[in-house]
Design a protein around this motif. Sequence first.
Motif, PDB file in Angstrom:
ATOM      1  N   ASN A 169       0.828  -1.194   0.000  1.00 62.04           N
ATOM      2  CA  ASN A 169       0.000   0.000   0.000  1.00 62.04           C
ATOM      3  C   ASN A 169       0.872   1.258   0.000  1.00 62.04           C
ATOM      4  OD1 ASN A 169      -2.539   1.102   0.031  1.00 62.04           O
ATOM      5  ND2 ASN A 169      -3.143   0.171   1.954  1.00 62.04           N
ATOM      6  N   ASN A 170       1.880   1.277   0.887  1.00 61.27           N
ATOM      7  CA  ASN A 170       2.775   2.429   0.981  1.00 61.27           C
ATOM      8  C   ASN A 170       3.575   2.605  -0.300  1.00 61.27           C
ATOM      9  OD1 ASN A 170       1.925   3.088   3.543  1.00 61.27           O
ATOM     10  ND2 ASN A 170       3.513   1.895   4.572  1.00 61.27           N
ATOM     11  N   THR A 171       4.078   1.505  -0.846  1.00 61.25           N
ATOM     12  CA  THR A 171       4.836   1.552  -2.103  1.00 61.25           C
ATOM     13  C   THR A 171       3.957   2.117  -3.210  1.00 61.25           C
ATOM     14  OG1 THR A 171       6.120  -0.383  -1.425  1.00 61.25           O
ATOM     15  CG2 THR A 171       6.119   0.161  -3.778  1.00 61.25           C
ATOM     16  N   GLN A 172       2.735   1.611  -3.267  1.00 60.35           N
ATOM     17  CA  GLN A 172       1.781   2.052  -4.282  1.00 60.35           C
ATOM     18  C   GLN A 172       1.494   3.549  -4.130  1.00 60.35           C
ATOM     19  OE1 GLN A 172      -0.705  -1.158  -5.621  1.00 60.35           O
ATOM     20  NE2 GLN A 172       0.803  -0.345  -6.957  1.00 60.35           N
ATOM     21  N   ARG A 173       1.337   4.003  -2.891  1.00 59.14           N
ATOM     22  CA  ARG A 173       1.047   5.419  -2.633  1.00 59.14           C
ATOM     23  C   ARG A 173       2.211   6.289  -3.115  1.00 59.14           C
ATOM     24  NH1 ARG A 173      -0.457   5.135   2.635  1.00 59.14           N
ATOM     25  NH2 ARG A 173      -2.586   4.680   2.075  1.00 59.14           N
ATOM     26  N   LEU A 174       3.447   5.838  -2.820  1.00 56.90           N
ATOM     27  CA  LEU A 174       4.625   6.589  -3.277  1.00 56.90           C
ATOM     28  C   LEU A 174       4.686   6.648  -4.802  1.00 56.90           C
ATOM     29  CD1 LEU A 174       7.352   5.337  -0.762  1.00 56.90           C
ATOM     30  CD2 LEU A 174       6.354   7.630  -0.897  1.00 56.90           C
ATOM     31  N   GLN A 175       4.427   5.500  -5.457  1.00 56.92           N
ATOM     32  CA  GLN A 175       4.420   5.473  -6.925  1.00 56.92           C
ATOM     33  C   GLN A 175       3.372   6.451  -7.458  1.00 56.92           C
ATOM     34  OE1 GLN A 175       3.598   1.345  -7.788  1.00 56.92           O
ATOM     35  NE2 GLN A 175       5.760   0.833  -8.060  1.00 56.92           N
ATOM     36  N   MET A 176       2.213   6.462  -6.828  1.00 54.91           N
ATOM     37  CA  MET A 176       1.136   7.336  -7.282  1.00 54.91           C
ATOM     38  C   MET A 176       1.554   8.801  -7.114  1.00 54.91           C
ATOM     39  SD  MET A 176      -2.889   7.087  -6.325  1.00 54.91           S
ATOM     40  CE  MET A 176      -2.732   7.718  -4.666  1.00 54.91           C
ATOM     41  N   GLN A 177       2.184   9.135  -5.993  1.00 54.93           N
ATOM     42  CA  GLN A 177       2.630  10.513  -5.770  1.00 54.93           C
ATOM     43  C   GLN A 177       3.667  10.923  -6.812  1.00 54.93           C
ATOM     44  OE1 GLN A 177       3.899  10.291  -1.702  1.00 54.93           O
ATOM     45  NE2 GLN A 177       1.851  10.649  -0.875  1.00 54.93           N
ATOM     46  N   ARG A 178       4.587   9.983  -7.132  1.00 55.52           N
ATOM     47  CA  ARG A 178       5.595  10.279  -8.167  1.00 55.52           C
ATOM     48  C   ARG A 178       4.920  10.546  -9.509  1.00 55.52           C
ATOM     49  NH1 ARG A 178       9.149   6.591  -5.603  1.00 55.52           N
ATOM     50  NH2 ARG A 178       8.226   4.847  -6.724  1.00 55.52           N
ATOM     51  N   ARG A 184      -0.532  14.879 -24.522  1.00 56.37           N
ATOM     52  CA  ARG A 184      -0.671  13.416 -24.665  1.00 56.37           C
ATOM     53  C   ARG A 184      -0.035  12.698 -23.465  1.00 56.37           C
ATOM     54  NH1 ARG A 184       0.251  14.664 -29.955  1.00 56.37           N
ATOM     55  NH2 ARG A 184       2.479  14.227 -29.838  1.00 56.37           N
ATOM     56  N   GLU A 185       1.144  13.165 -23.071  1.00 56.14           N
ATOM     57  CA  GLU A 185       1.828  12.567 -21.910  1.00 56.14           C
ATOM     58  C   GLU A 185       0.975  12.734 -20.650  1.00 56.14           C
ATOM     59  OE1 GLU A 185       6.082  12.780 -19.493  1.00 56.14           O
ATOM     60  OE2 GLU A 185       5.828  14.006 -21.287  1.00 56.14           O
ATOM     61  N   ALA A 186       0.372  13.909 -20.513  1.00 59.34           N
ATOM     62  CA  ALA A 186      -0.477  14.170 -19.341  1.00 59.34           C
ATOM     63  C   ALA A 186      -1.666  13.215 -19.322  1.00 59.34           C
ATOM     64  CB  ALA A 186      -0.951  15.614 -19.345  1.00 59.34           C
ATOM     65  N   VAL A 187      -2.288  13.002 -20.474  1.00 57.17           N
ATOM     66  CA  VAL A 187      -3.428  12.079 -20.550  1.00 57.17           C
ATOM     67  C   VAL A 187      -2.978  10.670 -20.176  1.00 57.17           C
ATOM     68  CG1 VAL A 187      -5.052  10.945 -22.130  1.00 57.17           C
ATOM     69  CG2 VAL A 187      -4.742  13.435 -22.212  1.00 57.17           C
ATOM     70  N   PHE A 188      -1.834  10.261 -20.720  1.00 56.02           N
ATOM     71  CA  PHE A 188      -1.288   8.928 -20.411  1.00 56.02           C
ATOM     72  C   PHE A 188      -1.031   8.790 -18.908  1.00 56.02           C
ATOM     73  CE2 PHE A 188       2.569   6.394 -19.627  1.00 56.02           C
ATOM     74  CZ  PHE A 188       2.097   5.150 -20.006  1.00 56.02           C
ATOM     75  N   LEU A 189      -0.359   9.786 -18.328  1.00 56.21           N
ATOM     76  CA  LEU A 189      -0.037   9.731 -16.896  1.00 56.21           C
ATOM     77  C   LEU A 189      -1.299   9.772 -16.037  1.00 56.21           C
ATOM     78  CD1 LEU A 189       3.133  11.990 -16.783  1.00 56.21           C
ATOM     79  CD2 LEU A 189       3.029   9.541 -16.319  1.00 56.21           C
ATOM     80  N   ARG A 190      -2.264  10.597 -16.448  1.00 50.48           N
ATOM     81  CA  ARG A 190      -3.527  10.676 -15.693  1.00 50.48           C
ATOM     82  C   ARG A 190      -4.202   9.307 -15.683  1.00 50.48           C
ATOM     83  NH1 ARG A 190      -6.095  14.547 -18.361  1.00 50.48           N
ATOM     84  NH2 ARG A 190      -5.158  16.209 -17.117  1.00 50.48           N
ATOM     85  N   THR A 191      -4.205   8.643 -16.822  1.00 53.47           N
ATOM     86  CA  THR A 191      -4.794   7.306 -16.931  1.00 53.47           C
ATOM     87  C   THR A 191      -4.062   6.333 -16.009  1.00 53.47           C
ATOM     88  OG1 THR A 191      -5.395   7.758 -19.220  1.00 53.47           O
ATOM     89  CG2 THR A 191      -5.404   5.462 -18.544  1.00 53.47           C
ATOM     90  N   GLN A 192      -2.723   6.432 -16.015  1.00 52.57           N
ATOM     91  CA  GLN A 192      -1.928   5.554 -15.127  1.00 52.57           C
ATOM     92  C   GLN A 192      -2.262   5.813 -13.667  1.00 52.57           C
ATOM     93  OE1 GLN A 192       2.286   6.040 -16.255  1.00 52.57           O
ATOM     94  NE2 GLN A 192       2.389   3.830 -16.093  1.00 52.57           N
ATOM     95  N   VAL A 193      -2.329   7.090 -13.299  1.00 53.02           N
ATOM     96  CA  VAL A 193      -2.626   7.460 -11.909  1.00 53.02           C
ATOM     97  C   VAL A 193      -4.013   6.944 -11.513  1.00 53.02           C
ATOM     98  CG1 VAL A 193      -3.142   9.414 -10.368  1.00 53.02           C
ATOM     99  CG2 VAL A 193      -1.079   9.447 -11.774  1.00 53.02           C
ATOM    100  N   GLN A 194      -4.985   7.108 -12.398  1.00 52.90           N
ATOM    101  CA  GLN A 194      -6.340   6.633 -12.091  1.00 52.90           C
ATOM    102  C   GLN A 194      -6.340   5.113 -11.894  1.00 52.90           C
ATOM    103  OE1 GLN A 194      -8.379   8.330 -15.431  1.00 52.90           O
ATOM    104  NE2 GLN A 194      -8.928  10.195 -14.331  1.00 52.90           N
ATOM    105  N   GLY A 195      -5.584   4.411 -12.739  1.00 51.02           N
ATOM    106  CA  GLY A 195      -5.467   2.952 -12.580  1.00 51.02           C
ATOM    107  C   GLY A 195      -4.850   2.588 -11.238  1.00 51.02           C
ATOM    108  N   GLN A 196      -3.804   3.339 -10.862  1.00 51.27           N
ATOM    109  CA  GLN A 196      -3.143   3.102  -9.568  1.00 51.27           C
ATOM    110  C   GLN A 196      -4.116   3.366  -8.414  1.00 51.27           C
ATOM    111  OE1 GLN A 196       0.119   2.238  -8.590  1.00 51.27           O
ATOM    112  NE2 GLN A 196       0.413   1.565 -10.692  1.00 51.27           N
ATOM    113  N   GLN A 197      -4.926   4.410  -8.552  1.00 53.02           N
ATOM    114  CA  GLN A 197      -5.882   4.741  -7.489  1.00 53.02           C
ATOM    115  C   GLN A 197      -6.911   3.624  -7.323  1.00 53.02           C
ATOM    116  OE1 GLN A 197      -7.042   8.611  -8.994  1.00 53.02           O
ATOM    117  NE2 GLN A 197      -5.884   9.662  -7.390  1.00 53.02           N
ATOM    118  N   VAL A 198      -7.380   3.078  -8.427  1.00 44.47           N
ATOM    119  CA  VAL A 198      -8.339   1.965  -8.375  1.00 44.47           C
ATOM    120  C   VAL A 198      -7.687   0.768  -7.685  1.00 44.47           C
ATOM    121  CG1 VAL A 198      -9.557   0.252  -9.786  1.00 44.47           C
ATOM    122  CG2 VAL A 198      -9.717   2.689 -10.356  1.00 44.47           C
TER     123      VAL A 198
END
Length: 130
Positions: free
Chosen positions: A27-36, A54-68
């Motif tokens: 959980n903590n590792t995941q939170r750090l990755q999400m913050q990065r 485009r990079e922002a959209v890609f990263l936003r999608t990644q962050v949303q996936g991490q949050q889920v």
Amino acid sequence: AKQGGEEEMREEAANLEQDLQRMRQENNTQRLQMQRMQSELRKAQAKQGGEAAREAVFLRTQVQGQQVELRSKQKALEDARDQSFAAEEQIRLLKDQVFSHEERIRQQQQEASTLEHDLAAAEEQRDMLL
């Protein structure tokens, strides 16, 4: 049999506790990755041009996936904690039952001892009468 069950419950509780610790670390590792990634996202948004967008959209999608995924792991963590509490409660109940059985055994042993004494006294009286 009761002791074996209690030992199993204790082992299960210890395993659940280890799972809980592992999940907390993940959980903590995941939170750090999400913050990065959120930080990278902000940097990307600060850039100009289509590539940054485009990079922002890609990263936003990644962050949303991490949050889920993080929410899912937090739910699993809560479930494991609940199982651990339930196992601890079962151990406590088993201990109470064992104590209760031991108490009953002590009473029965005392009663048996009294009966043996009474029987010996009765046999002694009988022998005197014969």
